[in-house]
Motif scaffolding. Structure first.
Motif, PDB file in Angstrom:
ATOM      1  N   SER A 105     102.929 -21.674 -26.246  1.00  0.00           N
ATOM      2  CA  SER A 105     103.574 -22.837 -25.651  1.00  0.00           C
ATOM      3  C   SER A 105     103.916 -22.584 -24.178  1.00  0.00           C
ATOM      4  O   SER A 105     103.668 -23.439 -23.319  1.00  0.00           O
TER       5      SER A 105
ATOM      6  N   ASN B  27     102.391 -24.635 -21.103  1.00  0.00           N
ATOM      7  CA  ASN B  27     103.290 -25.397 -20.231  1.00  0.00           C
ATOM      8  C   ASN B  27     103.168 -24.986 -18.772  1.00  0.00           C
ATOM      9  O   ASN B  27     103.185 -25.832 -17.876  1.00  0.00           O
TER      10      ASN B  27
ATOM     11  N   LEU C 221     107.191 -28.417 -13.947  1.00  0.00           N
ATOM     12  CA  LEU C 221     107.960 -28.585 -15.186  1.00  0.00           C
ATOM     13  C   LEU C 221     109.354 -29.173 -14.943  1.00  0.00           C
ATOM     14  O   LEU C 221     110.024 -29.596 -15.884  1.00  0.00           O
TER      15      LEU C 221
END
Length: 181
Positions: free
Chosen positions: A5, A9, A76
């Protein structure tokens, strides 16, 4: 699962020779640069081969383009993050993200001790707080730059990190902590 993950990301890439590519992507999803670093199988950087930049390797033409770097992980940044932690190394940002205990924490990297000025480009909301986690040999340098540049946030001193070998970072502390469990 957590590692996959994090790598997804942060948009981690690799080249044909196995080097890691850390993309600098801004909040508008524009790729600003790609920093390529070769690591050994033990996770340590191959310092005999310095970092290379994909914008230069691919024929970056200064007369046609303007290099406008940003923090690693900047794409992000959004309102869900309350604590924004600034670290030096991209690898450290990844380790911290994998080990984090709170989902509302975001780890961004300057990509080098001297690049802390990139923090000025962040668009943070009033409810967000910036914390700096410099390598243990960079506290004074970062404090001076934060003050000189008028950057928001404050340095977070972690005493266990200060007791480690000079040049250690929060990623080293987290790895050592997990290895001694």
């Amino acid at each position: 699962m957590r590692v996959d993950s994090t790598f997804h990301n942060y948009k981690i890439g690799t080249d044909d020779f196995g080097s890691t590519i850390f993309w600098q992507i801004d909040e508008d999803r524009h790729i600003r640069a790609g920093k390529r670093i070769q690591y050994f199988s033990d996770g340590h950087r191959n310092k005999a081969r310095g970092a290379s930049w994909l914008h230069w390797a691919n024929g970056f033409d200064e007369s046609k383009h303007t290099l406008n770097q940003c923090l690693f992980g900047q794409h992000l940044l959004n309102d869900k993050y309350i604590d924004i932690f600034i670290v030096e190394s991209e690898k450290t940002a990844l380790i911290c993200d994998i080990c984090k205990r709170k989902d509302n924490a975001l780890f961004l990297a300057t990509g080098g001790m001297q690049n802390i000025g990139l923090v000025a480009k962040l668009k943070i909301a009033p409810h967000q707080k910036i914390w700096y986690l410099p390598d243990n040999d960079g506290n004074k340098i970062w404090q001076d730059k934060i003050e000189k540049l008028g950057l928001p946030g404050e340095i977070k001193i972690i005493h266990a990190l200060q007791e480690m070998k000079l040049g250690s970072d929060i990623g080293d502390l987290l790895i050592n902590k997990n290895l001694t469990k």
